[in-house]
Design an enzyme around this catalytic site. Structure first.
Site, mmCIF file in Angstrom:
data_model
loop_
_atom_site.group_PDB
_atom_site.id
_atom_site.type_symbol
_atom_site.label_atom_id
_atom_site.label_comp_id
_atom_site.label_asym_id
_atom_site.label_seq_id
_atom_site.Cartn_x
_atom_site.Cartn_y
_atom_site.Cartn_z
ATOM 1 N N SER A 21 0.840 -1.275 -0.251
ATOM 2 C CA SER A 21 -0.309 -0.116 -0.357
ATOM 3 C C SER A 21 0.881 1.611 0.215
ATOM 4 O O SER A 21 1.329 1.185 0.816
ATOM 5 C CB SER A 21 -0.787 -0.532 1.270
ATOM 6 O OG SER A 21 -1.230 0.649 1.415
ATOM 7 N N LYS A 67 -1.299 -0.869 -4.008
ATOM 8 C CA LYS A 67 -2.342 0.100 -4.311
ATOM 9 C C LYS A 67 -1.924 1.489 -3.661
ATOM 10 O O LYS A 67 -0.398 1.669 -3.134
ATOM 11 C CB LYS A 67 -3.059 -0.988 -2.195
ATOM 12 C CG LYS A 67 -3.783 0.569 -1.904
ATOM 13 C CD LYS A 67 -4.928 -0.269 0.261
ATOM 14 C CE LYS A 67 -4.705 0.806 0.891
ATOM 15 N NZ LYS A 67 -5.727 -0.269 1.616
ATOM 16 N N ASP A 122 -7.899 3.829 -3.261
ATOM 17 C CA ASP A 122 -7.718 3.445 -1.209
ATOM 18 C C ASP A 122 -8.569 4.925 -1.007
ATOM 19 O O ASP A 122 -7.320 5.803 -1.131
ATOM 20 C CB ASP A 122 -7.095 3.276 -0.585
ATOM 21 C CG ASP A 122 -7.752 2.999 0.816
ATOM 22 O OD1 ASP A 122 -9.247 3.311 0.980
ATOM 23 O OD2 ASP A 122 -7.098 2.348 2.127
ATOM 24 N N LYS A 158 -10.134 -5.921 8.697
ATOM 25 C CA LYS A 158 -8.480 -6.026 9.576
ATOM 26 C C LYS A 158 -9.335 -6.603 11.156
ATOM 27 O O LYS A 158 -9.947 -5.960 11.429
ATOM 28 C CB LYS A 158 -8.477 -4.661 9.956
ATOM 29 C CG LYS A 158 -8.009 -3.838 9.011
ATOM 30 C CD LYS A 158 -7.898 -2.153 8.864
ATOM 31 C CE LYS A 158 -7.245 -1.705 7.426
ATOM 32 N NZ LYS A 158 -7.330 -0.735 7.391
ATOM 33 N N GLY A 214 -4.030 -3.942 6.491
ATOM 34 C CA GLY A 214 -3.163 -3.565 7.399
ATOM 35 C C GLY A 214 -2.792 -2.116 7.694
ATOM 36 O O GLY A 214 -3.926 -1.363 7.208
HETATM 37 O O1 NPG Z 1 1.023 -1.992 5.126
HETATM 38 O O2 NPG Z 1 0.336 -2.119 6.984
HETATM 39 C C1 NPG Z 1 0.237 -1.566 5.633
HETATM 40 C C2 NPG Z 1 -0.633 -0.762 5.324
HETATM 41 C C3 NPG Z 1 -1.928 -0.668 5.124
HETATM 42 O O3 NPG Z 1 -2.899 1.052 4.168
HETATM 43 C C4 NPG Z 1 -2.737 0.882 4.690
HETATM 44 N N1 NPG Z 1 -3.747 0.879 5.687
HETATM 45 O O4 NPG Z 1 -6.529 2.564 5.199
HETATM 46 O O5 NPG Z 1 -5.873 1.286 5.340
HETATM 47 C C5 NPG Z 1 -5.608 1.396 5.688
HETATM 48 C C6 NPG Z 1 -3.872 1.709 6.175
HETATM 49 C C7 NPG Z 1 -4.491 2.084 7.228
HETATM 50 C C8 NPG Z 1 -2.810 2.614 7.741
HETATM 51 C C9 NPG Z 1 -5.278 2.559 8.264
HETATM 52 C C10 NPG Z 1 -2.819 3.050 9.293
HETATM 53 C C11 NPG Z 1 -4.645 3.049 9.653
HETATM 54 C C12 NPG Z 1 -3.738 3.180 10.283
#
Ligand code: NPG
Length: 370
Positions: free
Chosen positions: A135, A161, A188, A262, A290
């Site tokens: 991501s 992503k 996203d 999640k 994540g």
């Molecule tokens: O690789 O863990 C990872 C990040 C994935 O984009 C990601 N997480 O909105 O899904 C989300 C975002 C996020 C990150 C949300 C940190 C909240 C805190």
């Protein structure tokens, strides 16, 4: 199982690079680690609430309070009959899914260690590798987004992503799509739009995206159900889904065709696997989201993603995508086939590196049966 002691650690870890979404930027990730002690074993959990309430209303401080005042007493008050017993004990607490999930993860680790099984097997998963993606946060320019995406593609991530926000959406997605034709790509929005922006998403139909994630508000299943039929690209919900009921309602309303699961957002691995089971029966694909987890939360996500309905690659990247040094001794490494291997040791299959934990800890507190 009698839990004799619980320890909470508020930790802070510097990310290799700032992570920017439509709701803000994180350079240092804060979270709470939970250690549960029983019969000579230790189970670890990670509560994913962040410092700032942008993704959800929970924060490290609200989670600490909820854990200390409600989850810890629920666990220490009497021997536990199992995970479901814990879920029942914390049910009267309204909301606060991340706090509930952090404690639950420590219990899953404990119970699967006590059974001498890797958590993945204990949960019924069968895979020994799980497909993953990366991501990519919002970048200062389109060129930097393209360069960052290409660098991750070259590292072997088979699915990309990108984060979008108003003003940084269609053009960025188009540039990335042109740079990596044929590579599975998804966007996203983290709830940043309203139905008035439907045209932006309709224009994305030309980009051959795997899915569009959470374009509209967290509590807006109705408008998602109006947007979804206007698009060829499947909608996926993240922030809107906090329970099996939410998943069912969203699917019945036609608000999405795919669900991001999640554990922290849905109160833990127990509810996460119930949502998985329901979607699996309905033929609805799911994938594991994540939250920039340490090796502890990452191990739990990998275990969850071994369940058969997790057919889309998860936001579960290799440990070195996030941190110079992790809090666990073991690192997750990207395999050449774009997967992460499932640990085969008991429980989460990772161990805590005490020297790192000490350095990252801002505050700690222990609680015992009195
Ligand atoms: O690789 O863990 C990872 C990040 C994935 O984009 C990601 N997480 O909105 O899904 C989300 C975002 C996020 C990150 C949300 C940190 C909240 C805190």
């Amino acid at each position: 199982m009698l839990i004799d002691e619980i320890e909470l650690y508020h930790i802070k870890m510097r990310l290799k690079a700032p992570f920017r979404t439509s709701f803000g930027e994180e350079q240092d990730r804060e979270c709470i680690l939970v250690a549960a002690f029983s019969e000579g074993l230790i189970g670890w959990g990670e509560c994913v609430a962040s410092r700032f309430p942008g993704y959800s209303y929970e924060t490290v401080k609200t989670a600490w309070h909820t854990l200390q005042d409600f989850m810890v007493p629920a666990v220490l008050s009497a021997p536990l009959a199992g995970i479901q017993d814990y879920v029942q004990r914390v049910k009267p607490v309204r909301g606060h899914p991340m706090a509930k999930a952090g404690m639950e993860m420590a219990l899953w680790d404990l119970y699967s260690r006590a059974a001498g099984q890797p958590l993945a097997r204990f949960m019924g998963g069968e895979r020994d590798r799980v497909p993953v993606g990366v991501s990519v946060g919002i970048q200062p320019s389109i060129e930097q987004m393209v360069q960052t995406v290409l660098a991750f593609r070259d590292q072997g991530y088979p699915r990309i992503k990108i984060k979008i926000m108003p003003g940084r959406d269609l053009e960025v997605a188009r540039a990335v799509r042109e740079a990596i034709p044929g590579v599975p790509l998804q966007v996203d929005a983290n709830s940043a739009y309203t139905l008035e922006s439907a045209l932006i998403f309709k224009q994305m139909d030309d980009l051959d995206l795997l899915l569009i994630e959470q374009p509209l508000g967290e509590d807006d299943l109705v408008d998602h159900s109006k947007l979804a039929p206007q698009l060829l690209t499947p909608l996926c919900l993240d922030e809107s889904i906090h329970s099996l009921d939410h998943a069912r309602w969203a699917l019945e309303l036609g608000a999405c065709r795919i669900i991001n699961i999640k554990p922290g957002r849905v109160s833990g691995l127990y509810e996460a696997s119930r949502i998985h089971d329901y979607c699996f029966e309905q033929g609805v694909p799911v994938w594991c989201g994540g939250m920039l987890e340490t090796g502890i939360g990452r191990a739990a996500n990998v275990a969850l993603a071994t369940l058969p309905g997790f057919t889309l690659p998860g936001d579960i990247s290799a440990s070195d995508r996030y941190y110079e040094e992790d809090v666990t001794n073991e690192a997750f490494v990207l395999n050449s086939d774009g997967t992460l291997s499932v640990p085969n040791g008991p429980g989460l299959g990772v161990t805590v590196k005490n020297s790192a934990l000490e350095r990252f800890t801002l505050n700690e507190e222990g609680f015992r049966v009195t």
